[in-house]
Scaffold this motif. Structure first.
Motif, PDB file in Angstrom:
ATOM      1  N   TRP A 192       0.805  -1.226   0.000  1.00  0.00           N
ATOM      2  CA  TRP A 192       0.000   0.000   0.000  1.00  0.00           C
ATOM      3  C   TRP A 192       0.831   1.265   0.000  1.00  0.00           C
ATOM      4  CZ3 TRP A 192      -4.596   0.056  -1.708  1.00  0.00           C
ATOM      5  CH2 TRP A 192      -5.395  -1.088  -1.602  1.00  0.00           C
ATOM      6  N   GLY A 193       1.962   1.294   0.707  1.00  0.00           N
ATOM      7  CA  GLY A 193       2.795   2.495   0.730  1.00  0.00           C
ATOM      8  C   GLY A 193       3.206   2.926  -0.672  1.00  0.00           C
ATOM      9  N   PRO A 194       3.869   2.055  -1.437  1.00  0.00           N
ATOM     10  CA  PRO A 194       4.255   2.416  -2.801  1.00  0.00           C
ATOM     11  C   PRO A 194       3.056   2.686  -3.712  1.00  0.00           C
ATOM     12  CG  PRO A 194       5.553   0.555  -2.040  1.00  0.00           C
ATOM     13  CD  PRO A 194       4.484   0.791  -1.006  1.00  0.00           C
ATOM     14  N   LYS A 195       1.969   1.933  -3.513  1.00  0.00           N
ATOM     15  CA  LYS A 195       0.765   2.136  -4.341  1.00  0.00           C
ATOM     16  C   LYS A 195       0.231   3.549  -4.154  1.00  0.00           C
ATOM     17  CE  LYS A 195      -3.324   1.481  -6.280  1.00  0.00           C
ATOM     18  NZ  LYS A 195      -3.435   2.134  -7.560  1.00  0.00           N
ATOM     19  N   LEU A 196       0.111   3.995  -2.905  1.00  0.00           N
ATOM     20  CA  LEU A 196      -0.413   5.331  -2.638  1.00  0.00           C
ATOM     21  C   LEU A 196       0.561   6.410  -3.117  1.00  0.00           C
ATOM     22  CD1 LEU A 196      -2.016   4.686   0.857  1.00  0.00           C
ATOM     23  CD2 LEU A 196      -3.155   4.742  -1.372  1.00  0.00           C
ATOM     24  N   GLU A 197       1.869   6.145  -2.994  1.00  0.00           N
ATOM     25  CA  GLU A 197       2.862   7.098  -3.506  1.00  0.00           C
ATOM     26  C   GLU A 197       2.752   7.235  -5.024  1.00  0.00           C
ATOM     27  OE1 GLU A 197       6.713   5.834  -2.124  1.00  0.00           O
ATOM     28  OE2 GLU A 197       6.097   6.006  -0.022  1.00  0.00           O
ATOM     29  N   ARG A 198       2.507   6.112  -5.717  1.00  0.00           N
ATOM     30  CA  ARG A 198       2.327   6.173  -7.176  1.00  0.00           C
ATOM     31  C   ARG A 198       1.080   6.983  -7.525  1.00  0.00           C
ATOM     32  NH1 ARG A 198       3.619   0.741  -6.733  1.00  0.00           N
ATOM     33  NH2 ARG A 198       1.453   0.123  -7.146  1.00  0.00           N
ATOM     34  N   ASN A 199       0.015   6.844  -6.736  1.00  0.00           N
ATOM     35  CA  ASN A 199      -1.205   7.627  -6.984  1.00  0.00           C
ATOM     36  C   ASN A 199      -0.897   9.123  -6.908  1.00  0.00           C
ATOM     37  OD1 ASN A 199      -2.636   5.259  -7.178  1.00  0.00           O
ATOM     38  ND2 ASN A 199      -3.728   5.510  -5.250  1.00  0.00           N
ATOM     39  N   ILE A 200      -0.153   9.528  -5.873  1.00  0.00           N
ATOM     40  CA  ILE A 200       0.182  10.943  -5.702  1.00  0.00           C
ATOM     41  C   ILE A 200       1.070  11.425  -6.853  1.00  0.00           C
ATOM     42  CG2 ILE A 200       1.408  12.590  -4.238  1.00  0.00           C
ATOM     43  CD1 ILE A 200       0.486  10.844  -1.847  1.00  0.00           C
ATOM     44  N   ALA A 201       2.046  10.617  -7.234  1.00  0.00           N
ATOM     45  CA  ALA A 201       2.927  10.985  -8.345  1.00  0.00           C
ATOM     46  C   ALA A 201       2.129  11.119  -9.642  1.00  0.00           C
ATOM     47  CB  ALA A 201       4.044   9.944  -8.508  1.00  0.00           C
ATOM     48  N   ARG A 202       1.187  10.218  -9.869  1.00  0.00           N
ATOM     49  CA  ARG A 202       0.338  10.290 -11.063  1.00  0.00           C
ATOM     50  C   ARG A 202      -0.518  11.553 -11.030  1.00  0.00           C
ATOM     51  NH1 ARG A 202      -3.073   5.966 -10.531  1.00  0.00           N
ATOM     52  NH2 ARG A 202      -4.517   7.423  -9.572  1.00  0.00           N
ATOM     53  N   ASP A 203      -1.037  11.904  -9.833  1.00  0.00           N
ATOM     54  CA  ASP A 203      -1.827  13.140  -9.700  1.00  0.00           C
ATOM     55  C   ASP A 203      -0.987  14.358 -10.076  1.00  0.00           C
ATOM     56  OD1 ASP A 203      -3.930  11.584  -8.772  1.00  0.00           O
ATOM     57  OD2 ASP A 203      -3.692  12.175  -6.666  1.00  0.00           O
ATOM     58  N   ARG A 204       0.247  14.440  -9.548  1.00  0.00           N
ATOM     59  CA  ARG A 204       1.101  15.594  -9.838  1.00  0.00           C
ATOM     60  C   ARG A 204       1.466  15.640 -11.322  1.00  0.00           C
ATOM     61  NH1 ARG A 204      -0.441  15.661  -5.242  1.00  0.00           N
ATOM     62  NH2 ARG A 204      -2.124  16.541  -6.462  1.00  0.00           N
ATOM     63  N   ALA A 205       1.715  14.474 -11.925  1.00  0.00           N
ATOM     64  CA  ALA A 205       2.040  14.431 -13.358  1.00  0.00           C
ATOM     65  C   ALA A 205       0.841  14.907 -14.186  1.00  0.00           C
ATOM     66  CB  ALA A 205       2.451  13.017 -13.768  1.00  0.00           C
ATOM     67  N   ALA A 206      -0.361  14.486 -13.811  1.00  0.00           N
ATOM     68  CA  ALA A 206      -1.575  14.921 -14.510  1.00  0.00           C
ATOM     69  C   ALA A 206      -1.759  16.424 -14.367  1.00  0.00           C
ATOM     70  CB  ALA A 206      -2.795  14.179 -13.975  1.00  0.00           C
ATOM     71  N   ASP A 207      -1.560  16.943 -13.155  1.00  0.00           N
ATOM     72  CA  ASP A 207      -1.680  18.386 -12.921  1.00  0.00           C
ATOM     73  C   ASP A 207      -0.698  19.151 -13.813  1.00  0.00           C
ATOM     74  OD1 ASP A 207      -3.526  17.725 -10.973  1.00  0.00           O
ATOM     75  OD2 ASP A 207      -2.250  18.311  -9.278  1.00  0.00           O
ATOM     76  N   GLY A 208       0.546  18.684 -13.854  1.00  0.00           N
ATOM     77  CA  GLY A 208       1.567  19.345 -14.662  1.00  0.00           C
ATOM     78  C   GLY A 208       1.249  19.313 -16.148  1.00  0.00           C
TER      79      GLY A 208
END
Length: 150
Positions: free
Chosen positions: A96-112
């Motif tokens: 779950w730790g890496p999974k949730l970190e990937r979600n946040i990274a994907r969110d920031r990439a989408a925002d950018g």
């Protein structure tokens, strides 16, 4: 090897857990529906769950105002690590730790990617009052309209 000594057996989801995970919706959640209803009542028209093919990302905002180029994401507190309500799971943290970190990274990439393509991004937490979220969204829509008109 007995099932109790098999390390993979401890990671296999139980039938109840699998049923719960399968029931989690990707769209049309209660917060999304409440926000969409209020936006519609305010006379704002939008598209739902549209994939935007951008350079470097293919985000899928929950609500899209194509003409105004405004993308709205309604983020779940658990899945997107809300600073107020998000929590790390006590079980299977290695997954779950890496999974949730990937979600946040994907969110920031989408925002950018959206910002680089000229879109305004509004992120709403599921715990936010729908009326307040809609006010923020309408403010961004109005600002977008006034910048296009000038």
């Amino acid at each position: 090897m007995t099932p109790s000594s098999d390390p993979a057996a401890s990671r296999r989801p139980t039938p109840g857990r699998s049923r719960n995970m399968a029931a989690i919706k990707r769209r049309d959640t209660r917060p999304e529906r409440a926000i969409r209803s209020l936006l519609h009542a305010a006379g704002r028209r939008y598209r739902v769950d549209v994939r935007l093919d951008l350079e470097g990302a293919k985000p899928r905002p929950d609500i899209v105002f194509t003409r105004a180029r405004v993308a709205v994401f309604v983020d779940g507190c658990f899945w997107h690590c809300c600073p107020e309500h998000g929590r790390q799971p006590g079980v299977n943290g290695g997954y779950w730790g890496p999974k949730l970190e990937r979600n946040i990274a994907r969110d920031r990439a989408a925002d950018g990617a959206l910002s680089a393509a000229g879109w305004a991004v509004v992120r709403v937490w599921e715990h936010e009052a729908p009326e307040e979220a809609v006010k923020r969204i309408i403010d961004v829509l109005d600002a977008s309209k006034s910048s296009r008109d000038s």
